[in-house]
Enzyme design. Sequence first.
Site, PDB file in Angstrom:
ATOM      1  N   VAL A  89       0.851  -1.186   0.000  1.00 51.98           N
ATOM      2  CA  VAL A  89       0.000   0.000   0.000  1.00 51.98           C
ATOM      3  C   VAL A  89       0.887   1.236   0.000  1.00 51.98           C
ATOM      4  CG1 VAL A  89      -1.641   1.358   1.349  1.00 51.98           C
ATOM      5  CG2 VAL A  89      -1.971  -1.111   1.071  1.00 51.98           C
ATOM      6  N   HIS A 117      11.195  -6.654  18.726  1.00 53.50           N
ATOM      7  CA  HIS A 117       9.906  -6.362  19.348  1.00 53.50           C
ATOM      8  C   HIS A 117       9.621  -4.859  19.280  1.00 53.50           C
ATOM      9  CE1 HIS A 117      10.058 -10.137  22.211  1.00 53.50           C
ATOM     10  NE2 HIS A 117       9.856 -10.464  20.950  1.00 53.50           N
ATOM     11  N   HIS A 148       6.943 -11.439  25.782  1.00 53.84           N
ATOM     12  CA  HIS A 148       6.901 -11.518  24.327  1.00 53.84           C
ATOM     13  C   HIS A 148       5.557 -10.934  23.877  1.00 53.84           C
ATOM     14  CE1 HIS A 148      10.477 -14.229  23.743  1.00 53.84           C
ATOM     15  NE2 HIS A 148      10.288 -14.299  25.054  1.00 53.84           N
TER      16      HIS A 148
END
Length: 613
Positions: A271, A550, A593
């Site tokens: 996109v 992360h 996590h």
Amino acid sequence: MAGLLHQIVALCAAFFWALHSAQAAHIHYSVNEVQNTTWDYIVVGGGLTGLVVSRRLAEEAGKKVLVIEPGMDERKNEDVYKVSKYGAAFDTKLDWAFETKPQAVIEGRTRKIRAGRLLGGSTGINGAAWNRAARAQYDSLGEIVGDHHFNFTILQSYMNRAESFVPPNHKQKEAGADFVSSAHGWDGPLSIGFSPIKHAKRMFTGPAPHAFTEAMAAVLHAPKLADQCDGNNTGVAFTPTSISQQGIRQASYMYLEGTGDNLHILLGNRVRRLLWNDGQPRSATAVQVQAAPDAGIYVLHAQDEIILAAGALNTPGILERSGVGAKDVLDKARIRQVINLPGVGKNLQEQTMNTMGLKADVNYTGGGPSNTIANTNIYQLFSNATQMRKYMYNHLDEWANLLQSQGHVVHASTLQQHWKHVMHAFLDQGAPVTEHFFDTGYPANSYGIDTWFLLPFSRGSVHVTSSNVFASPSLDPNYFAVPIDMDFQVASMRANRRLFAHMSKQPGFTHGEHVPGMELVPENDNNYGAWRAWILGLENKGDGFGTVSHPIGTCSMMPHADGGVVGPRFTLYGTTNVRIVDASILPVQISAHLSSTLYGLAEYAADMIRDRV
């Protein structure tokens, strides 16, 4: 009996999802196949959050949902569905492999942040660990976001929706696995459980994880926990994974089963930007997509909403190419500003990891991830935690002003408030600050502890450099910009050394610490500089830290006046029909996590979009 009943429920749920596999989503490889439809919802990104949201929206009768994913369908690829091949996808077409700007703290070197470029996103290439943060951290989200509904009780109910949890069987219980029933769901798309025991030395069944667990209790007074998903995760536990009992990765593409005719997925397209109407507030009417740098640009229309779920490092770029962001950033990229949101791309938080190794004479083999994760709090790492509290509070103003002056946060005052919420959780409510992930067979011929400070104070940013969707972003995690991050990492490494010293008293582990070893980092009272050099890979002391991959925070959910990008209903400020549902909305890191938390947030967002809450 309760465990048996739960296993029966989980098996029935798995059968349900398999039964409906014939009704899975429609996959498209050409934009021509989806261009002549006006979609009710367009979801940008077919990763964790995108597939959760799109599946739930597709459950609504008569609603047409289109997911746009740059990667391909790799569900039959062994490098994906076999978690034992973790790492095989890195630096391939399945990995975005985002490269950072040169980092001053490591003398101009760069680092890579991994992210999955495939259907399922990073859940298709990650390490499959499954745990949750501390109750206090979820509760503090409500204070930061500005909505008390963001709390542990509500979010836990949504996190549970993802799971068909498989309780440990007799052999797994004998090996040390345990669980808390209320911390799990029983009829979700993902089979979550403990690694199957196939031979005596596999994963948590060997002697090493038990020696590690005993050392955590003896040296750091970290208790053995029944479950790291029940809101109390300070301690050590054998941790479940997103791997089925048949050894198959449970990625977010498991959500695609049973979606019928409502859900369509366009693969291999990026996109470029959103198209807007001329009203105020703005409404997005369509998206532009492009399959390759030399390919044509096509427009796909949505009549209800557009949901951005492209991840913490891609979603800000879609917004900025659409004219949403800080004017100085957009001007530099020669993009006309449509909506002034200076927080776009800022507040980036990423963790850094170092691995210490223990040489052993016991079998270190075994497939897949370790099942043993320990989380420690500040009082287990620092004998002078009271002085550390004073030191941190005395320097918050200095550190926040530094990060604002660097252009990585909108308001120094807001950042200080965020830090105070984070600190309250780990100073006063026992939330963990460090993860010690016990690793089998790494470093080579060793056992290892992959270790990272979970809650970095440093902030960075990610921005586009042009309107070209194929141009790499300018990515600056700003590692160790705030010195307290290094203090925590050094303390965590010193704690590992004490763990290894204790473990070396056990038969088979007498060789002791292997990496970094006393030669690189001598054991004395003045070795902070040596630890720092090893952590950073300076002075010929190894390769230095790796990224945990992360990243969060780049489109933070918080009040507009604080520099927020989305409100508590996931809606982009200044718009009526654009939402963001991915890791970019998390304003602060959590001590876990990310997967389980993100599944919960996506389930919650889907209910909001459908006006169910």
